[in-house]
Design a protein around this motif. Structure first.
Motif, PDB file in Angstrom:
ATOM      1  N   ILE A  98      -7.478 -25.910   5.084  1.00 21.90           N
ATOM      2  CA  ILE A  98      -8.649 -25.109   4.705  1.00 21.90           C
ATOM      3  C   ILE A  98      -9.796 -25.348   5.686  1.00 21.90           C
ATOM      4  O   ILE A  98     -10.471 -24.401   6.119  1.00 21.90           O
ATOM      5  CB  ILE A  98      -9.088 -25.445   3.274  1.00 21.90           C
ATOM      6  CG1 ILE A  98      -8.075 -24.859   2.272  1.00 21.90           C
ATOM      7  CG2 ILE A  98     -10.481 -24.898   2.988  1.00 21.90           C
ATOM      8  CD1 ILE A  98      -8.309 -25.288   0.844  1.00 21.90           C
ATOM      9  N   PHE A  99     -10.017 -26.603   6.062  1.00 28.61           N
ATOM     10  CA  PHE A  99     -11.110 -26.903   6.991  1.00 28.61           C
ATOM     11  C   PHE A  99     -10.805 -26.379   8.395  1.00 28.61           C
ATOM     12  O   PHE A  99     -11.695 -25.871   9.069  1.00 28.61           O
ATOM     13  CB  PHE A  99     -11.369 -28.413   7.033  1.00 28.61           C
ATOM     14  CG  PHE A  99     -12.379 -28.871   6.025  1.00 28.61           C
ATOM     15  CD1 PHE A  99     -13.724 -28.876   6.329  1.00 28.61           C
ATOM     16  CD2 PHE A  99     -11.983 -29.272   4.762  1.00 28.61           C
ATOM     17  CE1 PHE A  99     -14.670 -29.276   5.403  1.00 28.61           C
ATOM     18  CE2 PHE A  99     -12.908 -29.681   3.827  1.00 28.61           C
ATOM     19  CZ  PHE A  99     -14.262 -29.687   4.134  1.00 28.61           C
ATOM     20  N   ILE A 100      -9.556 -26.510   8.820  1.00 32.58           N
ATOM     21  CA  ILE A 100      -9.211 -26.047  10.169  1.00 32.58           C
ATOM     22  C   ILE A 100      -9.265 -24.528  10.261  1.00 32.58           C
ATOM     23  O   ILE A 100      -9.847 -23.967  11.197  1.00 32.58           O
ATOM     24  CB  ILE A 100      -7.817 -26.563  10.573  1.00 32.58           C
ATOM     25  CG1 ILE A 100      -7.853 -28.080  10.761  1.00 32.58           C
ATOM     26  CG2 ILE A 100      -7.356 -25.896  11.871  1.00 32.58           C
ATOM     27  CD1 ILE A 100      -6.495 -28.690  11.047  1.00 32.58           C
ATOM     28  N   LYS A 101      -8.663 -23.852   9.294  1.00 30.59           N
ATOM     29  CA  LYS A 101      -8.616 -22.387   9.324  1.00 30.59           C
ATOM     30  C   LYS A 101      -9.937 -21.760   8.896  1.00 30.59           C
ATOM     31  O   LYS A 101     -10.376 -20.764   9.481  1.00 30.59           O
ATOM     32  CB  LYS A 101      -7.492 -21.886   8.403  1.00 30.59           C
ATOM     33  CG  LYS A 101      -6.093 -22.316   8.820  1.00 30.59           C
ATOM     34  CD  LYS A 101      -5.698 -21.721  10.162  1.00 30.59           C
ATOM     35  CE  LYS A 101      -4.259 -22.088  10.520  1.00 30.59           C
ATOM     36  NZ  LYS A 101      -3.861 -21.528  11.832  1.00 30.59           N
ATOM     37  N   GLY A 102     -10.556 -22.335   7.877  1.00 34.52           N
ATOM     38  CA  GLY A 102     -11.782 -21.737   7.344  1.00 34.52           C
ATOM     39  C   GLY A 102     -13.048 -22.173   8.044  1.00 34.52           C
ATOM     40  O   GLY A 102     -13.921 -21.361   8.350  1.00 34.52           O
ATOM     41  N   MET A 103     -13.158 -23.510   8.343  1.00 35.26           N
ATOM     42  CA  MET A 103     -14.384 -24.048   8.923  1.00 35.26           C
ATOM     43  C   MET A 103     -14.249 -24.368  10.415  1.00 35.26           C
ATOM     44  O   MET A 103     -15.235 -24.706  11.067  1.00 35.26           O
ATOM     45  CB  MET A 103     -14.784 -25.335   8.183  1.00 35.26           C
ATOM     46  CG  MET A 103     -14.997 -25.142   6.691  1.00 35.26           C
ATOM     47  SD  MET A 103     -16.315 -23.967   6.300  1.00 35.26           S
ATOM     48  CE  MET A 103     -17.755 -24.834   6.902  1.00 35.26           C
ATOM     49  N   LYS A 104     -13.016 -24.271  10.952  1.00 33.87           N
ATOM     50  CA  LYS A 104     -12.764 -24.583  12.365  1.00 33.87           C
ATOM     51  C   LYS A 104     -13.146 -26.023  12.698  1.00 33.87           C
ATOM     52  O   LYS A 104     -13.645 -26.332  13.785  1.00 33.87           O
ATOM     53  CB  LYS A 104     -13.534 -23.621  13.285  1.00 33.87           C
ATOM     54  CG  LYS A 104     -13.229 -22.160  13.061  1.00 33.87           C
ATOM     55  CD  LYS A 104     -11.766 -21.846  13.328  1.00 33.87           C
ATOM     56  CE  LYS A 104     -11.452 -20.374  13.116  1.00 33.87           C
ATOM     57  NZ  LYS A 104     -10.022 -20.064  13.317  1.00 33.87           N
ATOM     58  N   ILE A 105     -12.889 -26.922  11.740  1.00 36.34           N
ATOM     59  CA  ILE A 105     -13.239 -28.331  11.919  1.00 36.34           C
ATOM     60  C   ILE A 105     -12.041 -29.204  11.552  1.00 36.34           C
ATOM     61  O   ILE A 105     -11.417 -28.999  10.510  1.00 36.34           O
ATOM     62  CB  ILE A 105     -14.442 -28.723  11.035  1.00 36.34           C
ATOM     63  CG1 ILE A 105     -15.687 -27.936  11.457  1.00 36.34           C
ATOM     64  CG2 ILE A 105     -14.716 -30.221  11.110  1.00 36.34           C
ATOM     65  CD1 ILE A 105     -16.859 -28.121  10.537  1.00 36.34           C
ATOM     66  N   ILE A 182     -21.439 -25.221  12.773  1.00 30.20           N
ATOM     67  CA  ILE A 182     -20.388 -25.677  13.680  1.00 30.20           C
ATOM     68  C   ILE A 182     -19.255 -24.653  13.730  1.00 30.20           C
ATOM     69  O   ILE A 182     -18.686 -24.372  14.787  1.00 30.20           O
ATOM     70  CB  ILE A 182     -19.861 -27.053  13.231  1.00 30.20           C
ATOM     71  CG1 ILE A 182     -20.968 -28.105  13.345  1.00 30.20           C
ATOM     72  CG2 ILE A 182     -18.644 -27.465  14.061  1.00 30.20           C
ATOM     73  CD1 ILE A 182     -20.575 -29.476  12.824  1.00 30.20           C
ATOM     74  N   ARG A 183     -18.930 -24.096  12.568  1.00 27.49           N
ATOM     75  CA  ARG A 183     -17.845 -23.113  12.477  1.00 27.49           C
ATOM     76  C   ARG A 183     -18.114 -21.907  13.367  1.00 27.49           C
ATOM     77  O   ARG A 183     -17.214 -21.407  14.048  1.00 27.49           O
ATOM     78  CB  ARG A 183     -17.667 -22.661  11.023  1.00 27.49           C
ATOM     79  CG  ARG A 183     -16.521 -21.648  10.830  1.00 27.49           C
ATOM     80  CD  ARG A 183     -16.537 -21.094   9.428  1.00 27.49           C
ATOM     81  NE  ARG A 183     -17.724 -20.306   9.177  1.00 27.49           N
ATOM     82  CZ  ARG A 183     -17.873 -19.032   9.532  1.00 27.49           C
ATOM     83  NH1 ARG A 183     -16.888 -18.393  10.170  1.00 27.49           N
ATOM     84  NH2 ARG A 183     -18.988 -18.393   9.274  1.00 27.49           N
ATOM     85  N   ARG A 184     -19.364 -21.437  13.385  1.00 33.12           N
ATOM     86  CA  ARG A 184     -19.704 -20.267  14.199  1.00 33.12           C
ATOM     87  C   ARG A 184     -19.475 -20.540  15.677  1.00 33.12           C
ATOM     88  O   ARG A 184     -18.924 -19.707  16.397  1.00 33.12           O
ATOM     89  CB  ARG A 184     -21.156 -19.855  13.941  1.00 33.12           C
ATOM     90  CG  ARG A 184     -21.390 -19.230  12.565  1.00 33.12           C
ATOM     91  CD  ARG A 184     -22.648 -18.392  12.555  1.00 33.12           C
ATOM     92  NE  ARG A 184     -23.823 -19.204  12.835  1.00 33.12           N
ATOM     93  CZ  ARG A 184     -24.586 -19.764  11.900  1.00 33.12           C
ATOM     94  NH1 ARG A 184     -24.271 -19.609  10.610  1.00 33.12           N
ATOM     95  NH2 ARG A 184     -25.644 -20.469  12.229  1.00 33.12           N
ATOM     96  N   TYR A 185     -19.909 -21.715  16.144  1.00 28.10           N
ATOM     97  CA  TYR A 185     -19.701 -22.068  17.549  1.00 28.10           C
ATOM     98  C   TYR A 185     -18.225 -22.235  17.860  1.00 28.10           C
ATOM     99  O   TYR A 185     -17.749 -21.809  18.917  1.00 28.10           O
ATOM    100  CB  TYR A 185     -20.455 -23.362  17.885  1.00 28.10           C
ATOM    101  CG  TYR A 185     -21.891 -23.123  18.294  1.00 28.10           C
ATOM    102  CD1 TYR A 185     -22.228 -23.005  19.636  1.00 28.10           C
ATOM    103  CD2 TYR A 185     -22.894 -22.997  17.341  1.00 28.10           C
ATOM    104  CE1 TYR A 185     -23.542 -22.771  20.024  1.00 28.10           C
ATOM    105  CE2 TYR A 185     -24.208 -22.764  17.708  1.00 28.10           C
ATOM    106  CZ  TYR A 185     -24.527 -22.653  19.057  1.00 28.10           C
ATOM    107  OH  TYR A 185     -25.823 -22.421  19.435  1.00 28.10           O
ATOM    108  N   ALA A 186     -17.494 -22.869  16.948  1.00 26.12           N
ATOM    109  CA  ALA A 186     -16.061 -23.083  17.172  1.00 26.12           C
ATOM    110  C   ALA A 186     -15.314 -21.757  17.202  1.00 26.12           C
ATOM    111  O   ALA A 186     -14.403 -21.557  18.013  1.00 26.12           O
ATOM    112  CB  ALA A 186     -15.506 -23.981  16.067  1.00 26.12           C
ATOM    113  N   LYS A 187     -15.703 -20.838  16.322  1.00 25.17           N
ATOM    114  CA  LYS A 187     -15.047 -19.532  16.256  1.00 25.17           C
ATOM    115  C   LYS A 187     -15.308 -18.733  17.519  1.00 25.17           C
ATOM    116  O   LYS A 187     -14.407 -18.059  18.048  1.00 25.17           O
ATOM    117  CB  LYS A 187     -15.539 -18.766  15.027  1.00 25.17           C
ATOM    118  CG  LYS A 187     -14.753 -17.500  14.724  1.00 25.17           C
ATOM    119  CD  LYS A 187     -15.201 -16.878  13.427  1.00 25.17           C
ATOM    120  CE  LYS A 187     -14.389 -15.625  13.119  1.00 25.17           C
ATOM    121  NZ  LYS A 187     -14.818 -14.990  11.837  1.00 25.17           N
ATOM    122  N   GLU A 188     -16.525 -18.802  18.020  1.00 28.38           N
ATOM    123  CA  GLU A 188     -16.864 -18.082  19.250  1.00 28.38           C
ATOM    124  C   GLU A 188     -16.044 -18.590  20.437  1.00 28.38           C
ATOM    125  O   GLU A 188     -15.687 -17.824  21.337  1.00 28.38           O
ATOM    126  CB  GLU A 188     -18.356 -18.248  19.548  1.00 28.38           C
ATOM    127  CG  GLU A 188     -19.262 -17.484  18.585  1.00 28.38           C
ATOM    128  CD  GLU A 188     -20.731 -17.807  18.816  1.00 28.38           C
ATOM    129  OE1 GLU A 188     -21.015 -18.593  19.745  1.00 28.38           O
ATOM    130  OE2 GLU A 188     -21.576 -17.297  18.065  1.00 28.38           O
TER     131      GLU A 188
END
Length: 240
Positions: A98-105, A182-188
């Motif tokens: 969930i954290f990796i796919k949803g939050m990119k963390i 953090i998720r936004r930066y990771a997703k970008e």
């Protein structure tokens, strides 16, 4: 006794105990911390790990499973502990996913361990869950009812638990807001941020500035914003 009361107490105790275990483990034994620095093992600001809180509730619930159809006592307990470890491993897998796919963390990373699945679970740490299940069953579980009886008869401690949940909810809102940034930066940048490595990176930046290191990630990180630190951290990852 009301199961919700039991679950609330166990989640409280498990979260604190688990945080302490992870803090010591990452300080002295983790290969992901070669500098042997104290690192907050969770994504929350406070000293608690929800994963362990939920795991303790799972262990308590599974302790009442009837395995009497197995005649051998030792085999009974071995099967029970395997079931406990398997359930917690499955829970750990979905929590990490969930954290990796949803939050990119990535809150933890077992990529260097044999037999790992997506770096989230592996046989070695499932074995550790097996050992912890046995320790729980023989040492903690027999005393839980006495602890709960004491807990319900001491209003001052009830206040402590209530205070914990109040702070915990505030912490969740605050930390999830940071995780979302953090998720936004990771997703970008199409990658997942390794939480522990990012904490270590921030600590190194703070030491370079000859300022006191922060124990936790915050929105303001020793002279630079979270966005600036994330940008430089991602650039470092890309170069590597």
């Amino acid at each position: 006794m009301n199961f919700l009361l039991v679950a609330a107490f166990l989640f409280f105790a498990g979260s604190l105990i688990g945080w302490t275990i992870e803090l010591v483990w990452r300080r002295f034994f983790s290969k992901n911390n070669p500098e042997r620095k104290w690192i907050n093992p969770g994504f929350l600001v406070g000293p608690y790990l929800p994963l362990y809180g939920f795991s303790l509730v799972i262990l308590f619930s599974l302790s009442f499973i009837d395995v009497s159809f197995i005649e051998n006592f030792i085999l009974q307990k071995a099967v029970l502990f395997v079931l406990m470890a398997l359930c917690i491993t499955v829970f750990e897998f979905f929590a990490g996913l969930i954290f990796i796919k949803g939050m990119k963390i990535k809150l933890w990373d077992y990529s260097n361990c044999w037999g790992n699945i997506k770096g989230i679970i592996c046989p070695l740490y499932s074995f550790f869950w097996y050992v912890m299940s046995a320790l729980y069953y023989f040492i903690i579980h027999p005393k839980i009812l006495n602890w709960l009886f004491w807990f319900t008869n001491h209003l001052s401690f009830s206040f402590v638990v209530g205070f914990f949940y109040g702070i915990f909810l505030i912490d969740c809102c605050y930390s999830l807001n940071i995780m979302n940034k953090i998720r936004r930066y990771a997703k970008e940048n199409k990658l997942a941020i390794h939480h522990a490595k990012f904490q270590q990176y921030i600590s190194s930046l703070n030491r370079q500035r000859r300022e006191k290191s922060h124990f936790w990630i915050s929105t303001k990180i020793e002279g630079s914003t979270l966005a600036e630190s994330l940008k430089s951290f991602i650039e470092k990852i890309k170069k590597q």
